[in-house]
Write a protein that holds these residues in place. Structure first.
Motif, PDB file in Angstrom:
ATOM      1  N   ILE A  57      42.923  15.014  -3.767  1.00 58.88           N
ATOM      2  CA  ILE A  57      42.485  15.486  -5.225  1.00 58.88           C
ATOM      3  C   ILE A  57      40.837  15.379  -5.125  1.00 58.88           C
ATOM      4  CG2 ILE A  57      42.345  14.776  -7.764  1.00 58.88           C
ATOM      5  CD1 ILE A  57      44.729  13.177  -6.996  1.00 58.88           C
TER       6      ILE A  57
ATOM      7  N   ARG B 152      37.577  18.668  -2.894  1.00 64.07           N
ATOM      8  CA  ARG B 152      37.980  17.479  -1.638  1.00 64.07           C
ATOM      9  C   ARG B 152      36.985  16.945  -0.958  1.00 64.07           C
ATOM     10  NH1 ARG B 152      43.413  20.140  -0.659  1.00 64.07           N
ATOM     11  NH2 ARG B 152      41.901  21.643  -0.088  1.00 64.07           N
TER      12      ARG B 152
ATOM     13  N   HIS C 147      36.908   8.598  -0.885  1.00 67.67           N
ATOM     14  CA  HIS C 147      37.696   9.270  -1.741  1.00 67.67           C
ATOM     15  C   HIS C 147      39.128   9.586  -1.591  1.00 67.67           C
ATOM     16  CE1 HIS C 147      33.775  10.296  -4.087  1.00 67.67           C
ATOM     17  NE2 HIS C 147      33.023  10.454  -2.364  1.00 67.67           N
ATOM     18  N   SER C 148      39.714  10.016  -2.589  1.00 73.22           N
ATOM     19  CA  SER C 148      41.009  11.341  -2.164  1.00 73.22           C
ATOM     20  C   SER C 148      40.622  12.234  -1.233  1.00 73.22           C
ATOM     21  CB  SER C 148      41.719  10.913  -3.621  1.00 73.22           C
ATOM     22  OG  SER C 148      43.064  11.650  -3.497  1.00 73.22           O
ATOM     23  N   PRO C 149      42.387  12.141  -0.733  1.00 78.36           N
ATOM     24  CA  PRO C 149      42.218  12.988   0.523  1.00 78.36           C
ATOM     25  C   PRO C 149      42.795  14.575  -0.467  1.00 78.36           C
ATOM     26  CG  PRO C 149      44.020  11.508   1.125  1.00 78.36           C
ATOM     27  CD  PRO C 149      43.563  11.419   0.189  1.00 78.36           C
TER      28      PRO C 149
ATOM     29  N   ASP D  16      43.144   4.617   4.781  1.00 83.67           N
ATOM     30  CA  ASP D  16      43.270   4.059   3.087  1.00 83.67           C
ATOM     31  C   ASP D  16      41.840   3.504   3.117  1.00 83.67           C
ATOM     32  OD1 ASP D  16      45.329   5.212   3.028  1.00 83.67           O
ATOM     33  OD2 ASP D  16      46.560   3.580   3.318  1.00 83.67           O
TER      34      ASP D  16
ATOM     35  N   HIS E 181      42.072  10.488   7.131  1.00 81.60           N
ATOM     36  CA  HIS E 181      43.651  10.482   6.629  1.00 81.60           C
ATOM     37  C   HIS E 181      44.479  12.266   7.929  1.00 81.60           C
ATOM     38  CE1 HIS E 181      42.680   9.000   2.762  1.00 81.60           C
ATOM     39  NE2 HIS E 181      44.057   8.371   2.847  1.00 81.60           N
TER      40      HIS E 181
ATOM     41  N   SER F 231      37.287  11.977   3.742  1.00 82.12           N
ATOM     42  CA  SER F 231      38.099  11.817   3.967  1.00 82.12           C
ATOM     43  C   SER F 231      39.687  12.239   4.294  1.00 82.12           C
ATOM     44  CB  SER F 231      38.711  11.320   2.075  1.00 82.12           C
ATOM     45  OG  SER F 231      37.493  10.313   1.400  1.00 82.12           O
ATOM     46  N   ARG F 232      39.340  13.402   4.041  1.00 83.83           N
ATOM     47  CA  ARG F 232      40.734  14.359   4.469  1.00 83.83           C
ATOM     48  C   ARG F 232      40.323  14.378   6.258  1.00 83.83           C
ATOM     49  NH1 ARG F 232      42.605  17.217   1.163  1.00 83.83           N
ATOM     50  NH2 ARG F 232      43.177  19.746   3.112  1.00 83.83           N
TER      51      ARG F 232
END
Length: 311
Positions: A73, A98, A69-71, A64, A106, A102-103
């Motif tokens: 969105i 995306r 960035h968001s994984p 986190d 996570h 970040s993906r």
């Protein structure tokens, strides 16, 4: 103060650990652990593998914080399929806009979750089955080993696919399916170790003291199999990762939008010629983590092998 006391030098910590006459069980265990670490640390590739796994754990814990960035969105309007390094996206973006980095960060949590849960489920089952089979012998051994042979007769991925297809897609069912297909090799190793110590004087003395067969297996036989089992589990981690990625690639593992590495490769295979980074980056992540576990397993095998202790 006497002359003899003046000549007495204090024992260093290393000398205390390496003592061939330990004064307590704690000293003996610490000394054995220290010598194992000495053999392990002498293998530079094994240390590199340990560093990779340690880094994976840190990334999973602080994903986190590390993820920019968001994984889940993305930005379909202006960040779709951007190459690495464009507009602040270090590893580029996928078809949903995306951030791939970040993906991946996570997704390390899912990879670590699969590894830990499969090991927790499969290793004790294999250890128990193998120890009981080797110690009991007779028809118990025959029945348990034939069941083990049935599981070993099928490729692990094919058998996992069958279980997931029966239970339904999802990360939980994928973990359970991989665990169900992973225990037979551990049972074989535990049985072989049990057969080598079953008729030893140590086990005979325990039986003469009145210990029940269950206590003999649980307290005295199974601990003798743990070192070999740890090595095999570590070496199998790469296969577990690939099996989980294979299930995710086929859509039977973690479901969208979860950032599972195998599913990321599946979503990026349509763009492999033009937008190569979408499928390549998670593939590199799988390669590095699998390599880390293989190096760590080789180092543990050399460090825990009793035949290496005299070298």
């Amino acid at each position: 103060m006497s002359q003899s006391s003046l000549q007495t030098t204090p024992m260093t910590r290393r000398q205390w650990l390496m003592s061939d006459r330990p004064q307590s069980r704690l000293q003996a265990r610490l000394g054995r652990a220290y010598m194992t670490w000495q053999r392990f640390s002498a293998n530079k590739l094994a240390v590199a593998g340990l560093c990779i796994i340690f880094l994976l754990i840190l990334i999973a814990v602080f994903a986190d914080v590390l993820a920019p960035h968001s994984p889940v969105i993305g930005n379909l309007g202006g960040a779709r399929l951007l190459p690495p390094g464009s507009e602040g996206y270090l590893l580029g973006t996928d078809d949903q806009g995306r951030d791939i980095l970040s993906r991946l960060l996570h997704g390390s949590r899912l990879t670590l979750l699969v590894i830990v849960l499969v090991a927790i489920i499969a290793a004790p089952i294999g250890l128990l089955v193998g120890a009981i089979s080797g110690y009991a012998g007779g028809w118990v051994d025959a029945v348990l080993m034939r069941i083990t042979d049935i599981f070993l007769a099928f490729p692990k991925l094919v058998l996992a696919l069958a279980f997931v297809a029966a239970m339904g897609p999802g990360i939980e069912n994928a973990i359970l399916a991989i665990a169900i297909t992973s225990w037979p090799p551990y049972a074989r190793i535990a049985r072989a170790e049990t057969l080598s110590v079953r008729n030893s004087d140590y086990i005979a003395a325990v039986r003469l003291m009145g210990a029940s067969p269950f206590r003999v297996v649980l307290r005295h036989v199974m601990p003798m199999c743990v070192s070999s089992l740890i090595v095999r589990v570590t070496l199998d981690m790469a296969g577990i990762i690939l099996t989980a990625a294979g299930l995710g690639f086929l859509g039977l593992g973690a479901q969208p939008p979860l950032p599972e590495w195998g599913a990321m490769i599946a979503s990026g295979r349509r763009f492999i010629l033009d937008q190569w980074w979408v499928a390549t980056m998670p593939g590199i992540a799988i390669l590095i983590v699998s390599l880390g576990f293989n190096l760590l397993g080789d180092g543990l095998r050399d460090a825990l092998d009793p035949r290496e202790s005299g070298q």
